[in-house]
Enzyme design. Structure first.
Site, short mmCIF file in Angstrom:
data_model
loop_
_atom_site.label_atom_id
_atom_site.label_comp_id
_atom_site.label_asym_id
_atom_site.label_seq_id
_atom_site.Cartn_x
_atom_site.Cartn_y
_atom_site.Cartn_z
N HIS A 113 1.07 -1.23 -0.06
CA HIS A 113 0.13 -0.15 0.10
C HIS A 113 0.84 1.37 -0.06
O HIS A 113 1.83 1.13 0.98
CB HIS A 113 -0.88 -0.07 1.44
N ARG B 159 -6.61 10.39 -0.26
CA ARG B 159 -6.60 10.91 -1.54
C ARG B 159 -7.49 10.99 -2.33
O ARG B 159 -7.78 11.88 -3.36
CB ARG B 159 -5.36 9.85 -2.37
#
Ligand code: MEZ
Length: 550
Positions: free
Chosen positions: A339, A359
């Site tokens: 990740h 994000r």
């Protein structure tokens, strides 16, 4: 700058403070850009390919070896996993292998044995019980302790007007570099909307607008907004309702702290139960069942390539080891998900997941100069490669006092884009986690570096969760094929529901069509040990490992 305006920086060492000042200086440009609806440009296809090849940890030449025995003999897989797949049985198994009369006597008899009490296993249990079967869940730690509860940012379902299962299907295939099993992907997206409704009916509290409409966000590599979340604790909330449901069903028994350590098979080559160890000591338990479902999750706690991990303590590849020894083929084990945003500072939080949802709401990636260097919503493997490139090749990472490195994720930008209070409301988990260390994510960017997050490959299954071995089913992260070589955010939570329900239903149908075996034993294990000896393998490890070694 006035004292009060810079106080939030005091929690950081001076060298890192300097870099944050640069981030703060460039923030107003990024805000203006975001308000104009502009984003940092995506990478070209050729750059994507080159960066993946040069910087993604899966591509490293070291850290892998060929398997010497078993159904995947000749495949290259991470050393840590290869050593476990080809390990010796656990000590407790020796006596049982020598004396078949022990495995012939059951401590527990059930229709369906489910190995693993996380999201996939518990969902399968509910489906199997609904189909009329008696279910026994054997779980290594406590019911629900799993990677499911660690999942933060959401679950993808194509339920909006501008979206469709076809669009979702195409995103998944593209994200997986077209290495996925297309039939499994089709099953995933087709069942998405009904899985979402199922959770809502169980009482899951999704993020919604006051009108009752679901809030949806973008995840990396997705062409539509389809992430449904419960703050930044989506998996925890999901597990809450699934576990409550399972515990209210009379036909489901849950046994905590009793991990399965080996499958039982019979003379017809069918899966007919398992041997359970008791974490707190005592004799192993023998379970006889008409069918078995493996739902043991992933292997993040093996810390491949010495990466930190976002995973739960139980993620030690146990299901892969048991299945492999019984002759069940695995796929894509060379492919893992790192990740992009594991926490890189402070030291006690290293590896902890910083959800991609940040994000999705506009937080951008910045190097030590406060400059953006990658579009924040590229697919995960590309973003990870870009961060490693920025730190290693460009030398633009931020150094911590502990010798590690990272890039900034500019979280405070979110409140500027969406209004004050958004960060606290949308990310209550991470806000509390970091404020406890004096880091106020409404004011400070977080330092991030890739963390081992997900096992893309696993047991080969069909669309009903069935494996090559009669009576053996599997669901969730322990399986491979759905995501190919790269999973997109939010598809793991959907997968555990869709394939948990399918595997539970199919295992129940299988159990109803058969009787208990008269010859449960460990002959497959003796045969596997013999193969190891024939190849002069002399493993030092005993497996499955059950708990990480620190
Ligand atoms: O699907 C995931 O891995 C997920 C939801 C992670 C996250 O960034 O929150």
């Amino acid at each position: 700058m006035k004292q009060a305006e810079t106080n939030h920086l005091n929690v950081l060492p001076e060298a890192m403070r300097e870099s944050v000042r640069l981030v703060e200086r460039t923030r107003k440009y990024r805000l203006a850009q975001s308000l104009r609806g502009e984003t940092f440009p995506s990478l070209s296809i050729s750059d994507r390919k080159a960066w993946l090849a040069d910087f993604h940890p899966d591509q490293r030449a070291d850290g892998k070896r060929y398997l010497l025995v078993g159904p995947n003999e000749g495949n290259q897989v991470p050393v840590e996993l290869a050593d476990l797949l080809e390990s010796r049985p656990r000590i407790a198994l020796t006596e049982l292998m020598e004396d078949p009369s022990i495995t012939a006597k059951a401590d527990i008899v059930t229709d369906i044995l489910i190995i693993g009490g996380g999201g996939a296993g518990t969902t399968a249990a509910i489906a199997a019980a609904k189909a009329g079967s008696k279910v026994f869940i054997a779980t290594k730690l406590r019911h629900g302790d799993s990677n499911t509860i660690m999942a933060e940012g959401g679950m993808q379902v194509a339920d909006q007007e501008c979206d469709s299962p076809v669009q979702h299907y195409l995103d998944i295939l593209g994200g997986g570099h077209f290495t996925n099993n297309a039939e499994l992907v089709e099953a995933l997206v087709t069942d998405g909307a009904s899985a979402l409704r199922w959770l809502e009916d169980l009482g899951m509290l999704f993020d919604k607008y006051p009108t009752g409409r679901m809030k949806v966000r973008h995840g990396g590599g997705t062409s539509r907004k389809r992430l449904h979340a419960a703050g930044d604790v989506t998996g925890l909330e999901m597990m809450r309702v699934i576990r409550d449901k399972a515990e209210s069903i009379e036909n489901i028994t849950v046994s905590d702290f009793t991990p399965a350590v080996e499958l039982l098979t019979d003379d017809d080559g069918r899966a007919v139960g398992a041997v359970l160890e008791r974490i707190n000591g005592g004799k192993p338990l023998i379970v006889h069942a008409k069918s078995v479902i493996i739902a043991t999750g992933g292997m993040g706690r093996l810390h491949l390539n010495k990466f930190p991990t976002s995973n739960h303590y139980g993620a030690t590849a146990d299901g892969l080891v048991m299945a492999y020894r019984a002759g069940v083929p695995l796929r894509d084990l060379h492919s893992c998900q790192y990740h992009p945003t594991g926490s890189a500072y402070p030291q006690r939080k290293v590896g902890l997941l910083i959800t991609e949802k940040f994000r999705g709401l506009g937080a951008s990636f910045l190097n030590k100069f406060g400059d953006e260097f990658i579009f924040g919503l590229e697919a995960r493997d590309v973003t990870t490669a870009a961060i490693i490139r920025e730190c290693q090749m460009m030398n633009n990472g931020v150094q911590t006092p502990y010798g590690s490195v990272g890039v900034w994720l500019d979280i405070p930008l979110i409140d500027l884009i969406h209004g004050r209070g958004t960060i606290e409301k949308e990310f209550p988990g991470r806000f509390k986690e970091f404020i406890s260390k004096g880091i106020d994510i409404r004011k400070l960017p977080l330092l991030a570096y890739p963390t081992l997050h997900y096992q893309n490959g696993g047991m080969v299954i069909g669309t009903n969760g069935g494996t090559d071995m009669p009576g053996l089913f599997a669901a969730g992260e322990v399986t491979g094929g759905v995501h190919g070589h790269n999973r997109l955010m939010g598809n793991a939570l959907l997968e555990i529901l869709v394939f948990g329900l399918r595997a539970g239903q199919s295992a129940a149908e299988f159990a109803q069509s058969t009787t208990l075996s008269s010859s449960p034993g460990l002959s497959h294990l003796s045969a596997f040990v013999e193969q190891l000896e024939q190849k002069n393998c002399n493993p030092e490890l005993n497996g499955p490992q059950l708990l990480p070694v620190y």
